[in-house]
Design an enzyme around this catalytic site. Structure first.
Site, mmCIF file in Angstrom:
data_model
loop_
_atom_site.group_PDB
_atom_site.id
_atom_site.type_symbol
_atom_site.label_atom_id
_atom_site.label_comp_id
_atom_site.label_asym_id
_atom_site.label_seq_id
_atom_site.Cartn_x
_atom_site.Cartn_y
_atom_site.Cartn_z
ATOM 1 N N ASP A 1 57.382 52.468 55.432
ATOM 2 C CA ASP A 1 56.944 54.137 56.155
ATOM 3 C C ASP A 1 57.379 55.004 55.863
ATOM 4 O OD1 ASP A 1 59.019 53.625 57.672
ATOM 5 O OD2 ASP A 1 57.581 53.219 59.422
ATOM 6 N N GLU B 1 51.842 50.866 65.048
ATOM 7 C CA GLU B 1 51.396 50.759 66.319
ATOM 8 C C GLU B 1 50.747 49.026 67.753
ATOM 9 O OE1 GLU B 1 54.224 52.528 67.597
ATOM 10 O OE2 GLU B 1 53.904 54.821 67.283
ATOM 11 N N ASN C 1 58.366 49.424 71.336
ATOM 12 C CA ASN C 1 57.140 49.591 71.999
ATOM 13 C C ASN C 1 56.236 47.826 71.137
ATOM 14 O OD1 ASN C 1 56.173 50.253 69.786
ATOM 15 N ND2 ASN C 1 54.901 51.767 70.536
ATOM 16 N N HIS D 1 56.104 47.240 67.614
ATOM 17 C CA HIS D 1 55.933 47.933 66.412
ATOM 18 C C HIS D 1 56.970 47.766 65.777
ATOM 19 C CE1 HIS D 1 57.593 52.505 66.165
ATOM 20 N NE2 HIS D 1 58.352 51.646 66.132
HETATM 21 C C1 GLP Z 1 60.750 53.573 63.916
HETATM 22 C C2 GLP Z 1 60.493 53.340 62.596
HETATM 23 C C3 GLP Z 1 60.176 51.643 62.782
HETATM 24 C C4 GLP Z 1 61.966 51.014 63.404
HETATM 25 C C5 GLP Z 1 61.562 51.234 64.961
HETATM 26 C C6 GLP Z 1 62.630 51.304 65.510
HETATM 27 O O1 GLP Z 1 59.718 54.772 64.440
HETATM 28 N N1 GLP Z 1 59.320 53.056 62.209
HETATM 29 O O2 GLP Z 1 60.417 50.768 61.170
HETATM 30 O O3 GLP Z 1 62.293 49.492 63.502
HETATM 31 O O4 GLP Z 1 60.856 52.853 64.931
HETATM 32 O O5 GLP Z 1 64.437 52.363 64.823
HETATM 33 P P1 GLP Z 1 65.388 51.878 66.087
HETATM 34 O O6 GLP Z 1 65.634 50.968 64.704
HETATM 35 O O7 GLP Z 1 65.813 53.751 65.490
HETATM 36 O O8 GLP Z 1 65.493 51.782 67.399
#
Ligand code: GLP
Length: 268
Positions: A67, A144, A137, A139
């Protein structure tokens, strides 16, 4: 799903690096799907260390990120392009022209851009190994809750929870994008192998929902129950709400014997 529980986050990163290294060493033209967020940073550090030790070359690797934010330039320090350069690409021998992130600039048609990204992945031969984190959540990428399980690369609006979770990475008056382009859930499921890393207590609930909960758009990561080769690497905290934890610990001991004999990718 193959669920592997480690003592701590560092061991999760080290094991994830083994998976990536074995794939890269196994294939002549490996294609890796990459993730951002704080979780994979220690994996990228491990990969940089392996590269610097002369154990790993990315010269034939192509990468596709999950992304990218909309509305900020790739030179912006908050962009995922900047994140990838800073945490991995600048420190290894990957050809940056073989590294891709989904984008949609002003005036571009989002649908066409999404399909073009999917085409580019197909032309490269498809993703061999997709690295994933998971949102609190549930995702994956920026898919989402309530994202279609059949979704493809497209624009998504981020939820309040995700914006709050990620606000720690933005300073007070900094613009925080509310939109992103993300691979869809079906795009992720196309990868031959999926390696999901989760660490920390705030992931425990979504991890349990992903693994044992109903297959539901309410927890996008639960779509991985449909994937033939998903490996989930957890630290103790992320595994703390997992039902049937003992089973995974026992099963993994058996799996290790299989890995030793046939390699990590025996199902490739
Ligand atoms: C982000 C990304 C995801 C990621 C998630 C968790 O917003 N888009 O690809 O896996 O949230 O992030 P973190 O590893 O900082 O907890």
């Amino acid at each position: 799903m193959q669920v592997i529980i480690f003592d701590n986050a560092q061991h999760v990163a080290e094991n994830a690096a083994e998976w990536v290294a074995e794939l890269i060493n196994k294939k002549s033209k490996p294609v890796i799907g990459l993730a951002t967020g704080s979780t994979p940073i220690s994996l990228y550090q491990e990969l940089v260390n392996k590269h610097k030790a002369g154990q790993l070359s990315f010269s034939n690797t192509t990468s596709f990120n999950l992304d990218e934010y909309l509305g900020i330039d790739e030179k912006n320090e908050q962009s995922y392009r900047h994140f990838m350069n800073h945490n991995l690409f600048d420190h290894v021998d990957i050809d940056k022209s073989n590294t891709f992130l989904p984008t949609c600039n002003q005036g571009e048609n989002p649908r066409k851009q999404g399909l073009a990204y999917e085409d580019k992945i197909s032309q490269a031969g498809g993703v061999d190994l997709q690295i994933l984190g998971i949102g609190a959540n549930g995702h994956i990428g920026f898919n989402e809750p309530t994202s279609s399980l059949a979704s493809r690369t497209r624009i998504k609006t981020l939820t309040q929870q995700t914006l709050e979770d990620n606000s720690r990475l933005f300073s007070e008056n900094e613009f925080q994008p509310t939109l992103a382009v993300t691979m869809g859930i079906a795009t992720i499921l196309d990868a031959r192998y999926v390696l999901l890393m989760a660490t920390g207590k705030n992931k425990a609930k979504s991890v349990n929902n992903m693994i044992t909960g109903p297959l539901s758009a309410a927890c996008p990561a639960s779509a991985l129950q449909l994937h033939e080769n998903t490996i989930v690497l957890l630290d103790q905290e992320a595994a703390s709400e997992l039902a049937d934890k003992e089973y995974y610990i026992w099963a993994n001991k058996q799996n290790q014997k299989i890995h030793q004999e046939f390699g990590l990718y025996h199902n490739y």
